[in-house]
Design a protein around this motif. Sequence first.
Motif, PDB file in Angstrom:
ATOM      1  N   ALA A   1       4.039   1.552   4.717  1.00  0.00           N
ATOM      2  CA  ALA A   1       3.840   1.666   3.270  1.00  0.00           C
ATOM      3  C   ALA A   1       4.923   0.862   2.550  1.00  0.00           C
ATOM      4  N   GLY A   2       4.508   0.125   1.517  1.00  0.00           N
ATOM      5  CA  GLY A   2       5.442  -0.692   0.754  1.00  0.00           C
ATOM      6  C   GLY A   2       5.575  -2.113   1.253  1.00  0.00           C
ATOM      7  N   TYR A   3       5.061  -2.407   2.437  1.00  0.00           N
ATOM      8  CA  TYR A   3       5.153  -3.758   3.004  1.00  0.00           C
ATOM      9  C   TYR A   3       4.102  -4.636   2.337  1.00  0.00           C
TER      10      TYR A   3
ATOM     11  N   GLN B   1       0.840  -1.190   0.000  1.00  0.00           N
ATOM     12  CA  GLN B   1       0.000   0.000   0.000  1.00  0.00           C
ATOM     13  C   GLN B   1       0.885   1.253   0.000  1.00  0.00           C
ATOM     14  N   PRO B   2       0.373   2.382  -0.476  1.00  0.00           N
ATOM     15  CA  PRO B   2       1.172   3.609  -0.477  1.00  0.00           C
ATOM     16  C   PRO B   2       1.148   4.351   0.859  1.00  0.00           C
ATOM     17  N   PHE B   3       0.415   3.810   1.843  1.00  0.00           N
ATOM     18  CA  PHE B   3       0.260   4.458   3.139  1.00  0.00           C
ATOM     19  C   PHE B   3       0.573   3.476   4.253  1.00  0.00           C
ATOM     20  N   ASP B   4       0.872   4.005   5.442  1.00  0.00           N
ATOM     21  CA  ASP B   4       1.057   3.176   6.636  1.00  0.00           C
ATOM     22  C   ASP B   4      -0.299   2.775   7.196  1.00  0.00           C
TER      23      ASP B   4
ATOM     24  N   GLY C   1      10.766   7.259  -1.157  1.00  0.00           N
ATOM     25  CA  GLY C   1      12.009   6.749  -0.594  1.00  0.00           C
ATOM     26  C   GLY C   1      11.804   5.808   0.571  1.00  0.00           C
ATOM     27  N   LEU C   2      10.744   6.015   1.356  1.00  0.00           N
ATOM     28  CA  LEU C   2      10.460   5.136   2.491  1.00  0.00           C
ATOM     29  C   LEU C   2       9.702   3.886   2.069  1.00  0.00           C
TER      30      LEU C   2
END
Length: 275
Positions: free
Chosen positions: A87-89, A57-60, A113-114
Amino acid sequence: MRDHIDFIQAQYLDWQAAERIGYPDARLKLLSEDYETGAVSTILTLPEHWERPAGAQPFDEEIYILDGTLTIEAMVYTAHCYAFLPAGYDANAIATRHGVTLLYFRSEPIEEGLRTDQAKIEARLVRQFDVSAGQWDGDFDKFGLGSMKAGARMRVLRQDPFSGETTYITATIAFRRGEQAERHPIAQEFFMLSGELAGPLGTMQAGAYCIRPPMAKHAPYGSPTGALILFRGFGGSQETFWEDTDPFTFYPEHRPILPDHLKPLGKRYPPQSRY
């Protein structure tokens, strides 16, 4: 930007369809929303046999289980279990067999970047934290809250290694009372998991929710019963600035701060009968 809410009882909020946040066939109570970024804080309830496939996902996403059981991939989460899915997981498949109700927090979209750097994703991940296990070992002094140590305990659920944003739980003993008002240079929200808490704007029962902008004055607080509270800060690391204010009382006037659309729901919530 979020509305200043200090405070509302979630019991008075209506359930609505959770499809608006990508959870079809589920329901939510909207605690607060950032109208510019789409970040939300909710109580989310998923019906039995509900599932979501894995996918970055693009968000936490932050999850705290209130009732029921959830699985994330093969890991089981019961009441008072917490997870932070950055985000990204992408190992984030969610399912429930018998249904579950949870606090669900979603951030604004996270910078590329994160959410594309695997090492940073792993550094931010909190796979599981069971509040019912382990010790109350949080450091009040680290957050400028040293004066609370005599009457409360803390457990830090997460502290972001890059932003310093922190989510934590505090437990206060019965008849603990504060003496000064507080201000923090970050936005902060909290949800009352259990107990009762008296403050300058009224007495909060379990289910109370509050979100304040940076440097909003609040406290002192005290609890005749003891209280368990989840705090979530965003916008940086937490510091605390203390100042003298009106004396604390266990019997405050009820006068919450609410945006216009919530004012009709700002009535006092009666405590549960003991007899």
